[in-house]
Design a protein around this motif. Structure first.
Motif, PDB file in Angstrom:
ATOM      1  N   ASP A 171      15.894   0.253  64.369  1.00  0.00           N
ATOM      2  CA  ASP A 171      15.334   0.184  65.726  1.00  0.00           C
ATOM      3  C   ASP A 171      13.965  -0.487  65.782  1.00  0.00           C
ATOM      4  N   HIS A 172      13.138  -0.296  64.727  1.00  0.00           N
ATOM      5  CA  HIS A 172      11.724  -0.662  64.869  1.00  0.00           C
ATOM      6  C   HIS A 172      11.182  -1.634  63.828  1.00  0.00           C
ATOM      7  N   SER A 173      11.915  -1.880  62.738  1.00  0.00           N
ATOM      8  CA  SER A 173      11.378  -2.817  61.748  1.00  0.00           C
ATOM      9  C   SER A 173      11.293  -4.250  62.277  1.00  0.00           C
ATOM     10  N   PRO A 174      12.214  -4.673  63.170  1.00  0.00           N
ATOM     11  CA  PRO A 174      12.041  -6.032  63.712  1.00  0.00           C
ATOM     12  C   PRO A 174      10.703  -6.209  64.445  1.00  0.00           C
ATOM     13  N   GLN A 175      10.103  -5.119  64.873  1.00  0.00           N
ATOM     14  CA  GLN A 175       8.792  -5.187  65.539  1.00  0.00           C
ATOM     15  C   GLN A 175       7.642  -4.991  64.544  1.00  0.00           C
ATOM     16  N   GLY A 176       7.941  -4.957  63.237  1.00  0.00           N
ATOM     17  CA  GLY A 176       6.878  -4.954  62.230  1.00  0.00           C
ATOM     18  C   GLY A 176       6.599  -3.617  61.568  1.00  0.00           C
ATOM     19  N   VAL A 177       7.376  -2.588  61.893  1.00  0.00           N
ATOM     20  CA  VAL A 177       7.092  -1.271  61.305  1.00  0.00           C
ATOM     21  C   VAL A 177       8.047  -1.030  60.126  1.00  0.00           C
ATOM     22  N   ARG A 178       7.466  -0.687  58.990  1.00  0.00           N
ATOM     23  CA  ARG A 178       8.278  -0.332  57.813  1.00  0.00           C
ATOM     24  C   ARG A 178       8.389   1.181  57.702  1.00  0.00           C
ATOM     25  N   PHE A 179       9.513   1.646  57.155  1.00  0.00           N
ATOM     26  CA  PHE A 179       9.740   3.085  56.970  1.00  0.00           C
ATOM     27  C   PHE A 179      10.169   3.320  55.531  1.00  0.00           C
ATOM     28  N   VAL A 180       9.487   4.256  54.875  1.00  0.00           N
ATOM     29  CA  VAL A 180       9.803   4.571  53.481  1.00  0.00           C
ATOM     30  C   VAL A 180       9.752   6.083  53.308  1.00  0.00           C
ATOM     31  N   GLY A 181      10.228   6.530  52.159  1.00  0.00           N
ATOM     32  CA  GLY A 181      10.175   7.966  51.885  1.00  0.00           C
ATOM     33  C   GLY A 181       9.891   8.223  50.423  1.00  0.00           C
ATOM     34  N   VAL A 182       9.290   9.364  50.153  1.00  0.00           N
ATOM     35  CA  VAL A 182       9.168   9.829  48.775  1.00  0.00           C
ATOM     36  C   VAL A 182       9.926  11.147  48.672  1.00  0.00           C
ATOM     37  N   SER A 183      10.688  11.263  47.598  1.00  0.00           N
ATOM     38  CA  SER A 183      11.516  12.451  47.405  1.00  0.00           C
ATOM     39  C   SER A 183      11.091  13.150  46.114  1.00  0.00           C
ATOM     40  N   PRO A 184      10.159  14.111  46.238  1.00  0.00           N
ATOM     41  CA  PRO A 184       9.691  14.778  45.019  1.00  0.00           C
ATOM     42  C   PRO A 184      10.720  15.759  44.478  1.00  0.00           C
ATOM     43  N   GLY A 185      10.653  15.942  43.155  1.00  0.00           N
ATOM     44  CA  GLY A 185      11.412  17.009  42.508  1.00  0.00           C
ATOM     45  C   GLY A 185      10.532  18.240  42.464  1.00  0.00           C
ATOM     46  N   THR A 186      10.104  18.632  41.275  1.00  0.00           N
ATOM     47  CA  THR A 186       9.288  19.848  41.132  1.00  0.00           C
ATOM     48  C   THR A 186       7.838  19.441  40.907  1.00  0.00           C
ATOM     49  N   ILE A 187       7.014  19.663  41.906  1.00  0.00           N
ATOM     50  CA  ILE A 187       5.604  19.239  41.849  1.00  0.00           C
ATOM     51  C   ILE A 187       4.723  20.491  41.895  1.00  0.00           C
ATOM     52  N   ASP A 188       3.745  20.533  41.006  1.00  0.00           N
ATOM     53  CA  ASP A 188       2.869  21.711  40.886  1.00  0.00           C
ATOM     54  C   ASP A 188       1.892  21.768  42.062  1.00  0.00           C
ATOM     55  N   THR A 189       2.265  22.522  43.085  1.00  0.00           N
ATOM     56  CA  THR A 189       1.440  22.651  44.296  1.00  0.00           C
ATOM     57  C   THR A 189       1.438  24.127  44.735  1.00  0.00           C
ATOM     58  N   PRO A 190       0.590  24.488  45.675  1.00  0.00           N
ATOM     59  CA  PRO A 190       0.622  25.864  46.200  1.00  0.00           C
ATOM     60  C   PRO A 190       1.998  26.247  46.766  1.00  0.00           C
ATOM     61  N   MET A 191       2.720  25.279  47.349  1.00  0.00           N
ATOM     62  CA  MET A 191       4.064  25.606  47.861  1.00  0.00           C
ATOM     63  C   MET A 191       4.986  26.051  46.727  1.00  0.00           C
ATOM     64  N   LEU A 192       4.931  25.330  45.611  1.00  0.00           N
ATOM     65  CA  LEU A 192       5.786  25.680  44.473  1.00  0.00           C
ATOM     66  C   LEU A 192       5.375  27.040  43.910  1.00  0.00           C
ATOM     67  N   ALA A 193       4.067  27.259  43.797  1.00  0.00           N
ATOM     68  CA  ALA A 193       3.580  28.536  43.262  1.00  0.00           C
ATOM     69  C   ALA A 193       4.085  29.688  44.133  1.00  0.00           C
ATOM     70  N   ALA A 194       4.037  29.495  45.455  1.00  0.00           N
ATOM     71  CA  ALA A 194       4.474  30.562  46.368  1.00  0.00           C
ATOM     72  C   ALA A 194       5.965  30.841  46.184  1.00  0.00           C
ATOM     73  N   SER A 195       6.722  29.790  45.830  1.00  0.00           N
ATOM     74  CA  SER A 195       8.172  29.984  45.686  1.00  0.00           C
ATOM     75  C   SER A 195       8.520  30.795  44.435  1.00  0.00           C
ATOM     76  N   CYS A 196       7.533  30.998  43.539  1.00  0.00           N
ATOM     77  CA  CYS A 196       7.778  31.777  42.317  1.00  0.00           C
ATOM     78  C   CYS A 196       7.632  33.271  42.562  1.00  0.00           C
ATOM     79  N   GLU A 197       7.075  33.630  43.719  1.00  0.00           N
ATOM     80  CA  GLU A 197       6.900  35.057  44.005  1.00  0.00           C
ATOM     81  C   GLU A 197       8.270  35.740  44.077  1.00  0.00           C
ATOM     82  N   GLY A 198       8.325  36.943  43.532  1.00  0.00           N
ATOM     83  CA  GLY A 198       9.596  37.676  43.583  1.00  0.00           C
ATOM     84  C   GLY A 198      10.426  37.518  42.323  1.00  0.00           C
ATOM     85  N   PHE A 199      10.044  36.542  41.454  1.00  0.00           N
ATOM     86  CA  PHE A 199      10.755  36.416  40.175  1.00  0.00           C
ATOM     87  C   PHE A 199      10.187  37.438  39.193  1.00  0.00           C
ATOM     88  N   SER A 200      10.995  37.850  38.221  1.00  0.00           N
ATOM     89  CA  SER A 200      10.526  38.874  37.277  1.00  0.00           C
ATOM     90  C   SER A 200       9.544  38.282  36.262  1.00  0.00           C
TER      91      SER A 200
END
Ligand code: NAD
Length: 257
Positions: A171-200
């Protein structure tokens, strides 16, 4: 990395991956508006980067609210005169099987992870089309591509972003806008740390076990993602469009045994 003077808006820019992006782009001379719902962290981050000689504004806002997203785009344009790049990165994680999900968690996942990027695209694209140029990068997840135990709605929200990104190019690249994505696997961040809660097991033990399963034998760092997003935002990446860069150390190449 040629980002000097580029005006960049980052959502979820004050923790983990987004914080690393905010720091990296500032240090490469970009003019950055970083947005999140972390007022104190955001103000402190912007102050620190400005003290180091960078240009960084913090904008408090919820990406699932249209007025907040529009205000962030308007702020970038009012302060810096244009908007070259947007990293739609804000996200939330909830883990439960679909049989246990509450409608509140469903709405949170979809509102932040899918509606947020929709609103970012809706308000950034017109500015970029007027300029005849711009790039929007979405943070999706390896969960969009693989069966991710106890994350069905999170996975669906991220897969929705990938599908949207592809359609936006038509819809929009002909007008000069590019769209890209990054798809992370397991990245050491506060979100990942929070997901470890509840494990033994303690977090460090869990991380060591995960790292051993990844072909490169380590988990990802926020900077691993920031370096790639930074490149995707440069003019040198001008022919990359409608593509996702997978940042998972080779996890998706593993055989199914
Ligand atoms: N860490 C990983 O392993 C991993 C893997 C795949 C994908 N991701 C994705 O990467 C992105 C960043 O995750 P992270 O690991 O850095 O997490 P994080 O929790 O460290 O950071 C998330 C950021 O999003 C912001 N945020 C949350 N809800 C918001 C809202 N409604 N409005 C505005 N900002 C909001 C938070 O304030 C924070 O700044 C997310 O989209 C996440 O789904 C992370």
């Amino acid at each position: 990395m040629h980002l000097k003077d580029k005006v960049i808006l980052i959502t979820g820019g004050t923790s983990g991956i987004g914080e690393a992006c905010t720091e990296l782009f500032c240090r490469h001379g970009a003019k950055v508006v970083t947005m999140s719902i972390q007022q104190q962290e955001g103000e402190a981050l912007a102050q620190r980067l400005c003290d180091e000689g960078g240009t960084c504004l913090f904008h408090y806002g919820d990406t699932s609210k249209e007025a907040d997203v529009k205000a962030a785009v308007d702020l970038a344009v009012a302060k810096f005169g244009r908007l070259d790049c947007v990293h739609a990165n804000a996200g939330v994680l909830r883990n439960q099987k679909i049989t246990d999900i509450t409608l509140d968690d469903f709405h949170l996942l979809i509102n932040v992870n899918l509606l947020g990027p929709v609103l970012v695209a809706k308000h950034a694209i017109p500015v970029m089309e007027r300029q005849g140029k711009g790039v929007i990068c979405f943070t999706t997840s390896v969960a969009a591509d693989i069966g991710f135990p106890a994350h069905a709605v999170y996975a669906a929200s991220k897969a929705g972003v990938v599908a949207m990104m592809r359609s936006l190019t038509t819809d929009h690249s002909p007008q000069g806008v590019r769209f890209v994505g990054v798809s992370p696997g397991t990245i050491d961040t506060p979100m990942l740390a929070a997901s470890c809660e509840g494990f033994s097991k303690p977090k460090d033990e869990l991380y060591a076990e995960v790292a051993k399963k990844i072909p490169v034998q380590r988990m990802g760092k926020p900077a691993d993602v920031a370096n790639v997003v930074g490149f995707l935002f440069t003019d040198e990446a001008g022919f990359v469009n409608g593509s996702i860069v997978h940042l998972e150390g080779g996890t998706r190449c593993l055989p199914p045994w």
